[in-house]
Design an enzyme around this catalytic site. Structure first.
Site, mmCIF file in Angstrom:
data_model
loop_
_atom_site.group_PDB
_atom_site.id
_atom_site.type_symbol
_atom_site.label_atom_id
_atom_site.label_comp_id
_atom_site.label_asym_id
_atom_site.label_seq_id
_atom_site.Cartn_x
_atom_site.Cartn_y
_atom_site.Cartn_z
ATOM 1 N N HIS A 184 0.841 -1.202 0.000
ATOM 2 C CA HIS A 184 0.000 0.000 0.000
ATOM 3 C C HIS A 184 0.881 1.259 0.000
ATOM 4 C CE1 HIS A 184 -3.453 2.489 1.152
ATOM 5 N NE2 HIS A 184 -2.555 3.166 1.847
ATOM 6 N N CYS A 482 2.323 -3.338 -21.638
ATOM 7 C CA CYS A 482 1.264 -2.492 -21.084
ATOM 8 C C CYS A 482 0.893 -2.870 -19.658
ATOM 9 C CB CYS A 482 0.036 -2.479 -21.985
ATOM 10 S SG CYS A 482 -0.754 -4.082 -22.115
HETATM 11 C C1 PEP Z 1 -1.956 -7.030 -17.677
HETATM 12 O O1 PEP Z 1 -2.467 -8.104 -17.367
HETATM 13 O O2 PEP Z 1 -0.744 -6.762 -17.504
HETATM 14 C C2 PEP Z 1 -2.756 -5.971 -18.291
HETATM 15 C C3 PEP Z 1 -2.202 -4.889 -18.769
HETATM 16 O O3 PEP Z 1 -4.101 -6.134 -18.298
HETATM 17 P P1 PEP Z 1 -5.009 -5.959 -16.990
HETATM 18 O O4 PEP Z 1 -4.161 -5.427 -15.904
HETATM 19 O O5 PEP Z 1 -6.129 -5.072 -17.375
HETATM 20 O O6 PEP Z 1 -5.458 -7.380 -16.755
#
Ligand code: PEP
Ligand code: MG
Length: 561
Positions: A184, A482
């Site tokens: 956290h 991502c």
């Molecule tokens: C991931 O799994 O890294 C991702 C970018 O998708 P989410 O966090 O939305 O599952």
């Protein structure tokens, strides 16, 4: 001078005097007084008065509703009934410490029995009693301290209630002995831009008043720094402040290699902030966030409106939209309402969409329409793709709708290991490190008890990223990242070394990542990636890369880190 190690959050550097978060002191013993009732009564009264004065002064300084709360606490401390209870115990031979402890505890029990508003004040009594006891013992009061000057806070970890009270003008930096990069405290520090080093176990030896330099980029705490080190830290802090405040430039390594820095978004309304922070487009638009509370599938018209608003914010820029990723941590009533024992491994992501293909087709229709009405460069991708066949299915379907660029998220080890086959069908891959870590480490990303396994620095995860990076390079196709990993400035460099060609992250992370990658060449990023891959575990990889990075020649390092 000594150097303590932990996990740095972000790239900041700060220095100042340590003030330790004070732990609640143990209750006193009920031993008879050695100094007599008169002296004990005077001690108790002096301590109570001093605490009441301090609470009033803090209230005055804080103003607003905090002032009312603190003034009410001061009044409780000096409550005559409570004073009588303390005196009665002292007259019976108790020490001031025991009398305060016991009288406040009795009062607390009474308030709790009354319940309601008064019952809720019981916790206030504990805090006041602890403050009076600390005075009597000559110790610091518990909780987040307020020494009256800016300081570096050292704590075991921070409770959410403590973090809510942090005055960011006073707290120069945070050091915790417990907690890891996903704690956290770390999340809060990242969000608020607080300079922090967490999980520095040896910080338990720090004492209030010692001077430290907290270097989040290096994950170090330098204790009693030399004058030289202190001057350098001041210069670095000033340089970083101006680098972060400077107008954002496109993402690039120190040798000029372009790495697009993109934003992760969940709603079109957040686009303006991302653009202001220099996002060069969107690397992940989580469409399911728009419909989390919907009982029915959204209509094509509803979706088109939302997608048009998003795309319109990025004229000429790449916007990667992910198809609805339903299941596990993001359930959508209209896509997956069946009970599953193990939803992370169930009918989720593309599997769920395929089972309701009409919903997938409607989403592609809405996207294709929004695309023709706006000037962004739309890419679409499917979540949780596991097989080559699924890849071919999705990209084929997207092309049916005239969508030019279709790719897949690599979040499952199976698709990472077969990335070359996957990329034979997809125009690009985007690695979701959150789920890829979950599935590689067999650790539920929602479960605190296994959070220690959920670390994308783990070499097993990094090897899978390398598989995808290598496959992308061979096929000449982009490989983005991502997941949260892209928001960790040092890990971002490693991911580039493993073959990532773009990074997408929460907009608040863009400035630090931009700075971190600008300090390394592609060759150095590759060398750091090798160092990480050679480690046994996540902590070892992070530590080895921090050391190796410190030994590299600096490019813009002296002026901007
Ligand atoms: C991931 O799994 O890294 C991702 C970018 O998708 P989410 O966090 O939305 O599952
Ligand atoms: Mg995911």
């Amino acid at each position: 001078m000594s150097v303590l190690r932990g996990v740095g959050i972000g790239l900041g550097v700060a220095q100042g005097p340590v003030v330790r978060m004070t732990e609640a002191s143990p209750p006193p013993e009920n031993a008879p007084s050695a100094i007599g009732a008169d002296a004990e009564r005077a001690r108790a009264r002096d301590a109570v008065t001093a605490v009441a004065e301090e609470l009033n002064a803090r209230g005055e300084a804080a103003g607003g509703s905090a002032r009312e709360v603190l003034e009410a606490q001061a009044m409780i401390a000096e409550d005559p009934t409570l004073q009588d209870e303390v005196d009665t115990r002292i007259d019976a031979g108790a020490t001031a410490e025991w009398a305060v402890h016991d009288a406040f505890a009795g009062f607390r029990a009474t308030l709790q029995a009354v319940g309601g508003y008064l019952g809720e004040r019981a916790a206030d009594l504990d805090d006041i009693a602890q403050r009076v006891l600390a005075r009597l013992r000559g110790a610091d009061a518990p909780g987040v301290p307020d020494p009256g000057y800016p300081f570096v806070l050292v704590a075991r970890d921070l409770a959410p209630a403590d973090t809510a009270l942090l005055d960011l003008d006073k707290v120069l930096a945070l050091i915790t002995t417990d907690g890891g990069p996903t704690s956290h405290t770390a999340i809060l520090a990242r969000e608020k831009g607080i300079v922090a080093v967490v999980g520095a176990a040896d910080a338990a030896t720090l004492t209030s008043g010692q001077t430290v330099i907290v270097d989040a980029a290096a994950g170090t705490v330098t204790v009693d720094p030399s004058a030289d080190e202190s001057v350098r830290a001041t210069e670095r802090a000033a340089a970083r402040r101006s680098a972060v405040a400077a107008p954002p430039t496109p993402g690039a390594l120190g040798d000029g290699t372009r790495i697009a820095l993109l934003a992760n978004l969940g709603k079109p309304a957040d686009a303006a902030d991302a653009v202001a922070r220099g996002a060069e487009g969107v690397g992940l638009f989580r469409t399911e966030f728009l419909f989390l509370s919907a009982a029915q599938a959204p209509t094509v018209a509803q979706q088109r409106t939302a997608y048009r608003e998003l795309l319109a914010a990025f004229p000429g820029k790449k916007v990667v939209v992910r198809m609805l990723d339903a299941g596990a941590d993001k359930p959508l009533a209209f896509l997956n309402d069946a009970h599953e024992e193990n939803p992370a491994m169930g009918l989720r992501g593309l599997r769920a969409l395929r089972a309701s293909e009409d919903i997938l087709r409607e989403q592609l229709t809405a996207l294709a329409e929004a695309d023709t009405e706006t000037g962004a460069e739309l890419w679409v991708m499917a979540p949780m793709v596991t097989t080559v066949e699924e890849t071919a299915y999705f990209t084929g379907l997207a092309r049916e709708y005239g969508l030019k660029t279709a790719g897949v998220m690599v979040e499952v080890p199976a698709s990472a290991l077969l990335a070359d086959r996957v990329l034979a069908h997809a125009d690009f891959a985007s690695i979701g490190t959150n789920d890829l870590t979950q599935y590689t480490m067999a650790a539920d990303r929602m479960l605190g008890s296994v959070a220690g396994f959920q670390d994308p620095w783990h070499p097993a995860v990094l090897r899978l990223v390398r598989e995808v990076g290598d496959a992308g390079a061979r096929a000449g196709k982009p490989v983005g990242i991502c997941g949260e990993a892209a928001a960790d400035p040092l890990l971002a460099v490693v991911l580039i070394g493993l073959g990532a060609t773009s990074l997408s992250m929460a907009p608040s992370a863009l400035a630090d990542v931009r700075l971190a990658i600008s300090e390394r060449t592609l060759d150095e990023a590759r060398r750091l990636a090798e160092v990480a891959l050679a480690a046994d575990d996540a902590a070892g990889a992070r530590h080895a890369v921090v050391e190796a990075a410190a030994a590299l020649p600096s490019h813009q390092k002296e002026t901007t880190s």
